[in-house]
Every structure is written in structure tokens, then in C-alpha cells.
Design a protein around this motif. Structure first.
Motif, short mmCIF file in Angstrom:
data_model
loop_
_atom_site.label_atom_id
_atom_site.label_comp_id
_atom_site.label_asym_id
_atom_site.label_seq_id
_atom_site.Cartn_x
_atom_site.Cartn_y
_atom_site.Cartn_z
N PRO A 1 11.57 25.21 68.09
CA PRO A 1 12.98 25.62 68.05
C PRO A 1 13.67 25.31 69.38
N LYS B 1 16.71 40.54 65.73
CA LYS B 1 16.76 39.67 64.55
C LYS B 1 17.55 40.38 63.48
N LYS C 1 18.67 26.49 67.50
CA LYS C 1 18.41 25.67 66.33
C LYS C 1 16.95 25.80 65.95
N GLU C 2 16.69 26.06 64.66
CA GLU C 2 15.31 26.22 64.21
C GLU C 2 14.53 24.93 64.36
N ASP D 1 14.40 34.53 55.50
CA ASP D 1 13.38 33.70 56.11
C ASP D 1 12.15 34.53 56.42
N GLU E 1 9.82 33.62 58.40
CA GLU E 1 9.36 33.35 59.76
C GLU E 1 10.17 34.15 60.77
N SER F 1 11.06 33.11 63.96
CA SER F 1 11.98 32.37 64.83
C SER F 1 13.12 31.74 64.04
N VAL F 2 14.02 32.56 63.52
CA VAL F 2 15.19 32.04 62.82
C VAL F 2 16.36 31.95 63.80
N ALA F 3 17.33 31.11 63.44
CA ALA F 3 18.48 30.91 64.32
C ALA F 3 19.18 32.24 64.59
N SER G 1 19.86 26.17 61.03
CA SER G 1 18.73 26.72 60.28
C SER G 1 18.20 25.66 59.30
N LYS G 2 17.11 25.95 58.66
CA LYS G 2 16.47 24.99 57.76
C LYS G 2 17.38 24.63 56.59
N ILE H 1 17.53 31.71 69.81
CA ILE H 1 17.25 30.50 69.04
C ILE H 1 18.59 29.82 68.70
#
Length: 460
Positions: A103, A198, A95-96, A29, A31, A33-35, A373-374, A93
Motif C-alpha cells: 500500500p 479504521k 492507496k491500497e 474489506d 483485510e 490495510s484499506v484506504a 481501493s481495490k 493508507i
């Protein structure tokens, strides 16, 4: 199973194949802000009506913190009675966010390892539901209780622990405790909101989550992974190939296929998938499958095949929320129970939690799948600029009528008109029909890029 690790443009992608069929995919990812990421956040505002607070994160996103996700153990650990606006807070996080939501965050933090998940603000002990053997479950539950007694923390025993020694599990637990201690120190020193932790783009994460039980071969185009994999297992076959591993093994082509709305089944039937923000609706059709004259037998065969494919598509595309499946009608309770058993067996392969509730009075199978996640759809597709996500465009008849209405508003003192239409209209309208309405010289070009509208230019 085969794990495929593909290094391309300094990014690592991974895929799991079972009997040559794609069942899981991983993309890093871009980004922040990932789960699973842990932040020093700041309480921006409490909203009593929502029973939640908004938390500012380091990427200028507002995390959504439910009040029920503020653990009493968290407050106790930091000597607090309650959280206040403007106060810094340690959150993870959960949930994204989506296109319209930020989030979801929690203070119920967890740190995953290969064998256990550490939960610093909990005292509960859990064992993976995928561990079916009762002796293994009891043994690992006892081990979890010993870990809780030693570290005063909660633990979840993961599936991989069934094959690990107690020493390996204890060693990993020590590492997770040490990692947690460092995070707490950093949090206490922090003056501003920032990202603390992360891991989802690291090699450690990739191998821990994908080099699971049942993987007996790794195919990669990066020789550097050979040594890393050997640290996890000495018995796995490793094959290094040149070029794009995803292209070589047909994974890119399969990804295009599974993102389609209509997905064919080997027998000739098909499943049709429609997705909303909170729900996935799946329809099962018999299509060209007519090898038996018995309706119940035909329904059961197609539905059984569809159940296996649906479970695969849900985890491959990472679809979640409420899932409603309209299987081909089955009159027999025995047939319906058989389909439920197939679904239960297949969803055990899913790393996410899946609950199957059974058939409704209308004959629809109800289930839910947790997603943090997405989805693959969000990662690899974008909203169509022509239909704007509706999935439909105006009919040719409507666009032609709009064109005629425009031509009837002809300006004064013009002698010709240039019209650009999408090639879609070539066999739906003639120059003569347009000329009758425009009553001037007409030039028609079928070069317009959008089938939803047209371009009209008047000339004097």
C-alpha cells in the motif's frame, strides 16, 4: 436514487440504484490495510533512488511512503527535523496495494465526516467540485476559512454540506477535532506498530458515504438500519424486505453482467473493456445498431449512449489510472465536443476525482480516474487457472500436435494407451487418427478438465 442495504452472514453490503440501474456498490474489506486506515508504522528503510521510504505496518506489509508525502507541518507538529530509519511514524493508507505492490501511505492525514474532511497537517480550504452553485461555493468557502481560523487546520467542504446548517457543520468539525486529539494521544503512547483507526466497515461510514443527496428511498433486509437512517434523515422512505435484498432487486445478476469484457448497449452497440495494471482501454462498437444511414449521426448516437455507460462502469467497477476510450470515429468537432460534455456531466456523479483531457490526434479520448481501493474485478474475480490470466489458451491444433509428439515417444512393450482430452476436442480428432500415430490399442475419454493439455497413460 435508491440505497439498498443488504445484511448477509454478519456482513453489510450496499448498492446505489439510479432509475433502477446499479451505479455504485460497497463490499466490506476483510483485510486490515484499506484506504483511509491510520497506522502507527515504523520507518524500515529509506531508498534515495526511489525518493521514498518503506514503512512497516501492523499487518506485516511494507507501506511505500514517498518523500514528498512527508509534510513539513507533520514534522513541525511532532517537533522533528526529519524522519529516521527505525523511527515510529503516523501514516494513513493513501492507496491500497495490489498483487505485486504494497500500500502507498502518507503523513498528509485526513479524517472524513459527512459534511467536512479534516486535514490536521494542512492549512488549505477546498470546496467539493460537485457543488456547482456559485453562491453556495462562496458561502461554504467563507465557512471553511472560519473553521481554519478556529482550529488551525485545513478543511475540505463536502457536497452534503450544501444542504446542512452551519451549526451541523461546526458540530461535526468539533467531533473530528476531538477524534484527531485522541489519535495523537494513542500515537504518542504507542510502543509498537499497530492499527489506530479504521472506519470503512462501520455503519457510520456506510450511511455517511452512501446516504447522499438525491437518495429518496432505502431498501433493506435489516430492520436495525431503520433507526440509524432516521438519525440522518426524517424524509427518506424506508422499505424492509425479507431475504436477500441484492437477489430480490437483481443486483447480483447485474454484477455478473458488468464484469464481462463485452457489455451491450441498449441500442445494439457494445463497449469492450480491457484492463492492465495502470491503464484501462475501452473500445466502442456499433454492433447491430444501424437505424440511420448517416455515419456521423449513427456515431454520435452510439457514442453518446456509450459515454453514459462507460462513466457508470468506471465508478461501479472502481477502475482507475489512465483511461483510453476508442469511440466510433466522428468527423465533426461539434460531435466530439458533445461527447466530452456528456462525459463531464456523468463523471460529476463519481466520488473519485476524474480528469478529462480530450481527444488525441488519433481520435482517442484521454482521461484519468483516481482510485484508492481495490477494483470490483480484484474483489470478485480471480486469475483463471487454465489461462493464468492471459485470456487465451493454446489452439486445438497445437494441443493435438503436442499429443501426437507425445504418442510418437511410445515406450517399449506397451499394448494400449489411455488418453484423456477436454470435451472441447470431441469434434476435432478421431480415435482412428490417434491410432495411426500410437500404433497400439487406443482408449479416448473426453473427461480432462483442462483444454490446454491432455493426459496419456500407457499400458502393457
Amino acid at each position: 436514487m435508491t440505497l439498498v442495504i443488504n445484511k448477509k452472514n454478519d456482513k453489510t453490503h450496499a448498492a446505489l440504484l439510479e432509475n433502477g440501474k446499479l451505479i455504485e456498490i460497497y463490499f466490506p474489506d476483510d483485510e486490515e490495510s484499506v484506504a483511509g486506515s491510520i497506522f502507527v508504522g515504523r520507518i524500515e528503510k529509506f531508498v534515495p533512488a526511489l525518493e521514498a521510504a518503506f514503512v512497516t505496518l501492523s499487518n506485516n506489509e511494507n507501506g511505500f511512503l514517498r518523500l514528498k508525502d512527508i509534510r513539513p507541518e507533520y514534522l513541525e507538529s511532532f517537533g522533528l527535523k526529519k524522519l529516521q530509519e527505525g523511527q515510529k511514524v503516523l501514516v494513513q493508507i493513501k492507496k491500497e496495494g495490489g498483487q505485486t505492490k504494497g500500500p502507498q501511505v502518507t503523513t498528509n492525514i485526513s479524517l472524513p465526516g459527512r459534511y467536512v474532511v479534516l486535514m490536521p497537517f494542512s492549512r488549505s480550504i477546498g470546496v467539493s467540485r460537485k457543488i456547482q452553485d456559485s453562491e453556495d461555493r462562496n458561502r461554504l468557502k467563507e465557512l471553511g476559512l472560519k473553521l481554519r481560523e478556529k482550529y488551525s487546520c485545513g478543511f475540505i467542504i463536502r457536497t452534503a454540506a450544501a444542504e446542512a446548517t452551519e451549526q451541523h457543520i461546526y458540530e461535526e468539525s468539533e467531533l473530528l477535532i476531538a477524534k484527531w486529539s485522541e489519535l495523537v494521544k494513542e500515537f504518542k503512547k504507542a510502543k509498537k506498530v499497530k492499527l489506530l483507526y479504521k472506519e470503512s466497515d462501520s455503519d457510520e461510514f456506510l450511511l455517511r458515504e452512501f446516504l447522499k443527496q438525491g437518495v429518496d428511498e432505502v431498501v433493506t433486509n435489516s430492520p436495525t438500519y431503520k433507526e440509524l437512517i432516521r438519525n440522518y434523515s426524517k424524509n427518506i422512505r424506508i422499505r424492509v424486505i425479507d431475504g436477500d435484498a441484492f437477489e430480490e432487486l437483481g443486483i447480483n445478476e447485474e454484477l455478473k453482467r458488468v464484469l464481462n469484457r463485452h457489455i451491450p448497449l441498449p441500442s445494439g452497440g457494445e463497449i469492450v473493456i480491457d484492463k492492465t495494471e495502470a491503464m484501462v482501454v475501452i473500445d466502442v462498437n456499433s454492433g447491430h445498431f444501424t437505424t440511420t444511414s448517416d455515419h456521423e449521426e449513427l456515431s454520435e448516437q452510439i457514442n453518446a449512449e456509450a459515454a453514459v455507460e462507460i462513466a457508470r462502469i468506471l465508478r461501479l467497477r472502481n477502475l482507475g489510472g489512465i483511461i483510453i476510450i476508442d469511440f466510433i470515429d466522428m468527423r465533426s468537432e461539434k460531435s466530439r465536443n458533445k461527447i466530452i460534455e456528456i462525459m463531464k456531466k456523468e463523471v460529476l456523479k463519481d466520488r473519485n476525482r476524474v480528469e478529462i483531457y480530450g481527444f488525441t490526434q488519433l481520435g482517442l479520448l484521454e482521461m484519468t480516474r483516481k482510485r484508492t481501493s481495490k477494483s470490483l474485478d480484484e474483489r470478485l474475480t480471480t486469475i483463471c487457472p487454465v489461462c493464468n490470466g492471459k485470456g487465451t489458451i493454446p489452439s486445438a491444433e497445437l494441443v493435438i500436435q503436442q499429443l501426437f509428439n507425445t504418442l510418437q515417444k511410445k515406450p517399449k512393450d506397451v499394448s494400449e494407451v489411455i488418453i484423456k482430452l477436454h470435451p472441447h476436442f470431441k469434434d476435432k480428432i478421431t480415435k482412428e487418427e490417434i491410432k495411426k500415430i500410437a500404433k497400439v490399442n487406443v482408449h479416448v475419454h473426453f473427461t480432462h478438465v483442462n483444454p490446454s493439455n491432455f493426459e496419456v497413460t500407457w499400458k502393457k
